[in-house]
Design an enzyme around this catalytic site. Structure first.
Site, mmCIF file in Angstrom:
data_model
loop_
_atom_site.group_PDB
_atom_site.id
_atom_site.type_symbol
_atom_site.label_atom_id
_atom_site.label_comp_id
_atom_site.label_asym_id
_atom_site.label_seq_id
_atom_site.Cartn_x
_atom_site.Cartn_y
_atom_site.Cartn_z
ATOM 1 N N PRO A 88 0.821 -1.219 0.000
ATOM 2 C CA PRO A 88 0.000 0.000 0.000
ATOM 3 C C PRO A 88 0.856 1.271 0.000
ATOM 4 O O PRO A 88 0.357 2.368 -0.232
ATOM 5 C CB PRO A 88 -0.840 -0.118 1.283
ATOM 6 C CG PRO A 88 -0.172 -1.150 2.118
ATOM 7 C CD PRO A 88 0.593 -2.039 1.189
ATOM 8 N N GLU A 115 3.508 -7.977 8.995
ATOM 9 C CA GLU A 115 3.714 -6.545 9.188
ATOM 10 C C GLU A 115 4.451 -5.913 7.995
ATOM 11 O O GLU A 115 4.376 -4.722 7.758
ATOM 12 C CB GLU A 115 4.519 -6.348 10.476
ATOM 13 C CG GLU A 115 4.382 -5.018 11.160
ATOM 14 C CD GLU A 115 2.930 -4.577 11.340
ATOM 15 O OE1 GLU A 115 2.710 -3.373 11.250
ATOM 16 O OE2 GLU A 115 2.034 -5.431 11.550
ATOM 17 N N ARG A 153 -4.375 -9.109 -20.027
ATOM 18 C CA ARG A 153 -5.421 -8.817 -21.017
ATOM 19 C C ARG A 153 -4.945 -7.827 -22.088
ATOM 20 O O ARG A 153 -5.573 -7.691 -23.129
ATOM 21 C CB ARG A 153 -6.699 -8.328 -20.328
ATOM 22 C CG ARG A 153 -6.544 -7.037 -19.595
ATOM 23 C CD ARG A 153 -7.770 -6.735 -18.770
ATOM 24 N NE ARG A 153 -8.934 -6.459 -19.593
ATOM 25 C CZ ARG A 153 -9.122 -5.327 -20.256
ATOM 26 N NH1 ARG A 153 -8.217 -4.369 -20.186
ATOM 27 N NH2 ARG A 153 -10.201 -5.136 -20.973
ATOM 28 N N ASP A 168 -10.947 0.448 -23.466
ATOM 29 C CA ASP A 168 -11.233 0.387 -22.038
ATOM 30 C C ASP A 168 -11.401 1.758 -21.431
ATOM 31 O O ASP A 168 -10.805 2.728 -21.884
ATOM 32 C CB ASP A 168 -10.009 -0.176 -21.282
ATOM 33 C CG ASP A 168 -9.868 -1.642 -21.466
ATOM 34 O OD1 ASP A 168 -10.853 -2.274 -21.817
ATOM 35 O OD2 ASP A 168 -8.746 -2.119 -21.246
HETATM 36 N N1 ADE Z 1 -0.834 -5.106 0.278
HETATM 37 C C1 ADE Z 1 -1.756 -4.729 1.192
HETATM 38 N N2 ADE Z 1 -2.511 -3.731 0.753
HETATM 39 C C2 ADE Z 1 -2.080 -3.452 -0.509
HETATM 40 C C3 ADE Z 1 -2.470 -2.514 -1.490
HETATM 41 N N3 ADE Z 1 -3.452 -1.639 -1.289
HETATM 42 N N4 ADE Z 1 -1.811 -2.519 -2.668
HETATM 43 C C4 ADE Z 1 -0.793 -3.393 -2.875
HETATM 44 N N5 ADE Z 1 -0.376 -4.286 -1.973
HETATM 45 C C5 ADE Z 1 -1.006 -4.327 -0.799
#
Ligand code: ADE
Length: 225
Positions: A88, A115, A153, A168
């Site tokens: 994330p 973690e 794709r 798309d």
């Molecule tokens: N791992 C946990 N959340 C994630 C996300 N939003 N994007 C990529 N990998 C992740």
């Protein structure tokens, strides 16, 4: 193209590659997918791949050795264009990033869990960090699948109508226009006359206009780009 995916929970990655467009792309040898269980790369008897965090803190951290062993083995067999860590904290995935990655030959995708991963993996091996959005999942497997689906794709031959991928949503910063199929009248809800007119110019103009209207309503930020 070849994609190697490294994960502590490899069974999570298998089903999406066994049906529909992704399975056909594998069958047609447009893409090779290799899934690696990080536990196969630990030397510990208990198959340990995570450990406590130096400096304290709640969760467990994926250790450097199993991941390094797996990546070193892959890189000794071929060159990889990208070694991607799904997190994330990464750069947010866009159609543009997918377009670029679809031009590459060999890609490694590392899925995190717990973690996180030892920072030295990122420092030594990773050249791209990608997030699929501003929310946190329990691991990188679903994000890795999202990334693979978006890339595969786009590969020539993977979709029966390759012009589909180009029309798309997001390819030109516009959302896709509405589409319809039979019946042309469902309990009074009719297909717009223009789509039945056979006039390609008018149909194309209508689709452009509808794309604009939908984008303005749902994603005005795209129009500012
Ligand atoms: N791992 C946990 N959340 C994630 C996300 N939003 N994007 C990529 N990998 C992740």
């Amino acid at each position: 193209m070849r994609i190697d995916i490294l994960s502590p929970l490899p069974h999570l990655l298998k089903a999406p590659f066994s049906t529909s467009i992704l399975a056909k792309a594998i069958e047609k040898k447009i893409i090779e997918i290799h899934i690696h269980d990080l536990r196969d790369y630990t030397k510990s008897d208990k198959k340990q791949i995570d450990d406590y965090s130096y400096g304290g803190g709640g969760g467990m951290v994926l250790m450097i050795e199993p991941i390094a062993r797996c990546i070193n083995k892959l890189q000794s067999s071929r060159d990889y264009d990208s070694v991607i860590f799904m997190t994330p904290e990464g750069k947010k995935l866009t159609q543009n990033i997918c377009n670029q990655l679809s031009q590459e030959k060999n890609i490694i995708i590392l899925c995190g869990r717990y973690e996180g991963i030892d920072q030295r993996i990122r420092d030594i091996f990773i050249n791209k960090e990608i997030s699929i959005g501003d929310y946190v999942l329990t691991g990188g497997e679903l994000p890795a699948l999202v990334l693979c689906d978006c890339i595969i794709r786009l590969l020539p031959g993977s979709m029966s109508n390759s012009s589909c991928a180009l029309s798309d949503s997001f390819q030109d910063n516009l959302l896709a226009p509405p589409i319809y199929t039979r019946p042309c009248n469902y309990h009074g809800h009719k297909v717009p006359d223009v789509l039945l007119s056979g006039n390609n110019k008018k149909i194309s103009e209508w689709r452009d206009e509808q794309s604009y209207v939908k984008t303005k309503k749902n994603r005005p930020d795209l129009l500012e780009k």
